[in-house]
Design an enzyme around this catalytic site. Structure first.
Site, PDB file in Angstrom:
ATOM      1  N   LYS A 297      -6.414  -2.185   6.422  1.00 23.94           N
ATOM      2  CA  LYS A 297      -6.921  -1.384   7.604  1.00 23.94           C
ATOM      3  C   LYS A 297      -7.341  -2.126   8.595  1.00 23.94           C
ATOM      4  O   LYS A 297      -7.576  -1.841   9.918  1.00 23.94           O
ATOM      5  CB  LYS A 297      -8.445  -0.830   6.914  1.00 23.94           C
ATOM      6  CG  LYS A 297      -8.434   0.701   6.286  1.00 23.94           C
ATOM      7  CD  LYS A 297      -9.983   0.978   5.991  1.00 23.94           C
ATOM      8  CE  LYS A 297     -10.099   1.550   4.527  1.00 23.94           C
ATOM      9  NZ  LYS A 297     -11.123   0.428   3.840  1.00 23.94           N
TER      10      LYS A 297
ATOM     11  N   LYS B 128      -1.189  -7.577   1.546  1.00 24.85           N
ATOM     12  CA  LYS B 128      -1.308  -6.071   1.233  1.00 24.85           C
ATOM     13  C   LYS B 128      -1.505  -5.379   2.531  1.00 24.85           C
ATOM     14  O   LYS B 128      -1.956  -5.964   3.433  1.00 24.85           O
ATOM     15  CB  LYS B 128      -2.832  -6.117   0.438  1.00 24.85           C
ATOM     16  CG  LYS B 128      -3.135  -4.907   0.024  1.00 24.85           C
ATOM     17  CD  LYS B 128      -4.968  -5.063  -0.566  1.00 24.85           C
ATOM     18  CE  LYS B 128      -5.715  -5.067   0.747  1.00 24.85           C
ATOM     19  NZ  LYS B 128      -7.097  -4.938   0.382  1.00 24.85           N
TER      20      LYS B 128
ATOM     21  N   LYS C 213     -12.120 -14.393   1.996  1.00 27.07           N
ATOM     22  CA  LYS C 213     -12.794 -14.159   3.250  1.00 27.07           C
ATOM     23  C   LYS C 213     -13.529 -15.607   3.424  1.00 27.07           C
ATOM     24  O   LYS C 213     -13.674 -15.896   4.657  1.00 27.07           O
ATOM     25  CB  LYS C 213     -13.937 -12.945   3.357  1.00 27.07           C
ATOM     26  CG  LYS C 213     -12.791 -11.817   3.359  1.00 27.07           C
ATOM     27  CD  LYS C 213     -13.675 -10.466   3.813  1.00 27.07           C
ATOM     28  CE  LYS C 213     -12.375  -9.305   3.811  1.00 27.07           C
ATOM     29  NZ  LYS C 213     -13.152  -8.006   3.833  1.00 27.07           N
TER      30      LYS C 213
HETATM   31  P1  TYM Z   1     -11.036   0.083   0.329  1.00 27.43           P
HETATM   32  O1  TYM Z   1     -11.611   0.762   1.200  1.00 27.43           O
HETATM   33  O2  TYM Z   1     -10.706  -1.378   0.721  1.00 27.43           O
HETATM   34  O3  TYM Z   1      -9.709   0.914  -0.296  1.00 27.43           O
HETATM   35  C1  TYM Z   1      -9.853   2.277  -0.505  1.00 27.43           C
HETATM   36  C2  TYM Z   1      -9.041   2.356  -1.814  1.00 27.43           C
HETATM   37  O4  TYM Z   1      -7.599   2.276  -1.403  1.00 27.43           O
HETATM   38  C3  TYM Z   1      -7.146   1.052  -2.331  1.00 27.43           C
HETATM   39  N1  TYM Z   1      -6.093   0.434  -1.374  1.00 27.43           N
HETATM   40  C4  TYM Z   1      -4.701   0.216  -1.669  1.00 27.43           C
HETATM   41  N2  TYM Z   1      -4.084   0.602  -2.692  1.00 27.43           N
HETATM   42  C5  TYM Z   1      -2.791   0.248  -2.623  1.00 27.43           C
HETATM   43  N3  TYM Z   1      -2.282  -0.332  -1.551  1.00 27.43           N
HETATM   44  C6  TYM Z   1      -2.938  -0.860  -0.742  1.00 27.43           C
HETATM   45  N4  TYM Z   1      -2.440  -1.758   0.122  1.00 27.43           N
HETATM   46  C7  TYM Z   1      -4.387  -0.726  -0.502  1.00 27.43           C
HETATM   47  N5  TYM Z   1      -5.300  -1.134   0.387  1.00 27.43           N
HETATM   48  C8  TYM Z   1      -6.294  -0.512  -0.344  1.00 27.43           C
HETATM   49  C9  TYM Z   1      -8.187   0.379  -2.939  1.00 27.43           C
HETATM   50  O5  TYM Z   1      -7.994  -0.156  -4.043  1.00 27.43           O
HETATM   51  C10 TYM Z   1      -9.363   1.283  -3.122  1.00 27.43           C
HETATM   52  O6  TYM Z   1      -9.114   2.035  -4.234  1.00 27.43           O
HETATM   53  N6  TYM Z   1     -14.794  -1.476  -2.299  1.00 27.43           N
HETATM   54  C11 TYM Z   1     -13.921  -0.326  -2.298  1.00 27.43           C
HETATM   55  C12 TYM Z   1     -14.650   1.139  -1.879  1.00 27.43           C
HETATM   56  C13 TYM Z   1     -15.466   1.150  -2.841  1.00 27.43           C
HETATM   57  C14 TYM Z   1     -15.561   1.868  -3.982  1.00 27.43           C
HETATM   58  C15 TYM Z   1     -16.597   2.105  -4.634  1.00 27.43           C
HETATM   59  C16 TYM Z   1     -14.107   2.364  -4.756  1.00 27.43           C
HETATM   60  C17 TYM Z   1     -16.875   1.259  -2.636  1.00 27.43           C
HETATM   61  N7  TYM Z   1     -17.611   1.737  -3.809  1.00 27.43           N
HETATM   62  C18 TYM Z   1     -16.871   2.849  -5.779  1.00 27.43           C
HETATM   63  C19 TYM Z   1     -14.259   2.911  -6.153  1.00 27.43           C
HETATM   64  C20 TYM Z   1     -15.586   3.095  -6.839  1.00 27.43           C
HETATM   65  C21 TYM Z   1     -13.025  -0.698  -0.885  1.00 27.43           C
HETATM   66  O7  TYM Z   1     -13.567  -1.222  -0.070  1.00 27.43           O
HETATM   67  O8  TYM Z   1     -12.000  -0.083  -0.860  1.00 27.43           O
END
Ligand code: TYM
Length: 351
Positions: free
Chosen positions: A217, A214, A131
């Site tokens: 969202k 990847k 970013k």
């Molecule tokens: P976020 O919202 O980007 O994604 C949520 C979860 O989805 C997984 N993920 C994917 N897995 C496979 N293929 C993809 N293309 C893909 N895109 C996203 C992410 O690895 C994640 O598991 N910082 C984190 C959210 C968070 C969190 C936490 C997670 C905040 N606190 C504590 C675990 C524990 C995030 O932005 O995920």
């Protein structure tokens, strides 16, 4: 660090901290509607083995603030994520489902951890590097320090296991480093050291329009991602348009990332090995693969979309679930923050 790639065995071992089951925790950022990547990389795995753990699953609305959000959309996405968890099969009687900002200790512990983190380690986070290379000096401070808030999320609940997709592995590693540092500095076990769980298949679902990136969202190309709100028709259309290559043979080959991505999606849904799927496509065309992947995805996420809509239309029940879970989570969060305050010489307020 050992990374789990198989589902951990059901565990009856007592957690010395709280005399309960081991703790599993995960979350999604409600910066938009969840995608198929979020579902296959994270949510589907939570559902697969959550019943043997004391679980905390939440929607991290404070994390979403790292990018400018439309307030109404943020609210909608926050609630929809939680409706998705319920619709995917998480029983709110067995797991705590809540909104991050409803448990104030997340922000408090995040500040304390910020004062123990190094600029160098945060600058090395891949998501920050990506970013900042695009946004330069105008990058928000929240994007820089966001992994610390994630560490606070995890450490507050004395978590054992964090099921996430591959892109979050580095943040769980940072969490472990911070926990070890704090335990060492204050010479007491303030925090459990968590382990990530990365599924062997589906931990990195790729964009349907650029299979080298990847699925995200925030992708601006609507055909790149399958959203959990997409209609069956939209899902089929997006898969029909999925970028593959100029070849014809369906094989598991890194040189065919588009084909590989479709096979991976099928494998994550059916749990069949990719080699077995490839065998079944002998003599068939890319068109077959695209359509059959679309049909599998419709069968998998269509019911979750419909159930989520139903849950959101009767919000009183959802609000009750969120309120009670946040209250229960706050009790555990307060135990940890009190311990941390005492170790650091901060007087706990009378509550
Ligand atoms: P976020 O919202 O980007 O994604 C949520 C979860 O989805 C997984 N993920 C994917 N897995 C496979 N293929 C993809 N293309 C893909 N895109 C996203 C992410 O690895 C994640 O598991 N910082 C984190 C959210 C968070 C969190 C936490 C997670 C905040 N606190 C504590 C675990 C524990 C995030 O932005 O995920």
């Amino acid at each position: 660090m050992s990374i789990s790639t198989t589902v951990p065995a059901p565990n009856s071992k007592m957690n010395s901290e709280s005399n309960t089951k081991k703790v599993m925790l995960s979350a999604v950022t409600p910066s938009n509607t969840l995608t198929l990547g979020n579902y296959l990389g994270a949510l589907k795995n939570w559902v697969g083995f959550y019943e043997n753990y004391d679980c905390y699953f939440f929607s991290v609305d404070l994390h979403a603030l790292t990018a400018r959000q439309d307030p109404k959309a943020l609210l909608d996405h926050t609630l929809r994520a939680l409706a998705n968890y319920l619709a995917a099969g998480i029983d709110p009687k067995k797991a705590k489902l809540f909104i991050q900002s409803h448990v104030r200790q997340h922000a408090e512990l995040s500040w304390i951890l910020t004062c123990h983190a190094y600029m160098g380690e945060l600058s090395r986070m891949t998501q920050f590097k990506d970013k900042s290379s695009k946004q330069g000096q105008n990058i928000g401070c929240g994007i820089f320090s966001y992994p610390i808030l994630m560490a606070a999320d995890i450490l507050l609940y004395q978590t054992d296991l964090v099921p996430v997709g591959e892109d979050q592995k580095q943040h769980v590693e940072l969490t472990r480093d911070l926990a070890l540092r704090m335990n060492h500095l204050y010479d007491t076990e303030l925090f459990k050291i968590p382990e990530p769980f990365i599924a062997p298949v589906g931990a990195r679902i790729m964009s349907l329009q650029n299979p080298l990136a990847k699925m995200s969202k925030s992708d601006t190309d609507p055909n790149a991602s399958i959203f959990l709100t997409d209609s069956n028709d939209q899902i089929v259309k997006k898969f029909k348009k999925a970028v593959t290559d100029s070849g014809t043979e369906i094989t598991d080959d890194p040189a065919k990332p588009g084909v590989k991505n479709l096979l991976t999606i099928q494998s994550a849904i059916t749990k069949k090995p990719i080699a077995e799927l490839v065998e079944g496509y002998r003599g068939k065309m890319y068109g077959h693969l695209k359509l059959e992947t679309a049909e599998m995805v419709v069968a998998e996420i269509g019911p979750i979309r419909d159930k989520s809509n139903q849950i959101l239309s009767e919000q009183t029940e959802l609000m009750k679930i969120l309120r009670e879970a946040a209250q229960a989570a706050s009790v555990q969060a307060e135990l940890t923050t009190t311990k941390v305050r005492e170790a650091l010489g901060l007087l706990s307020p009378a509550r």
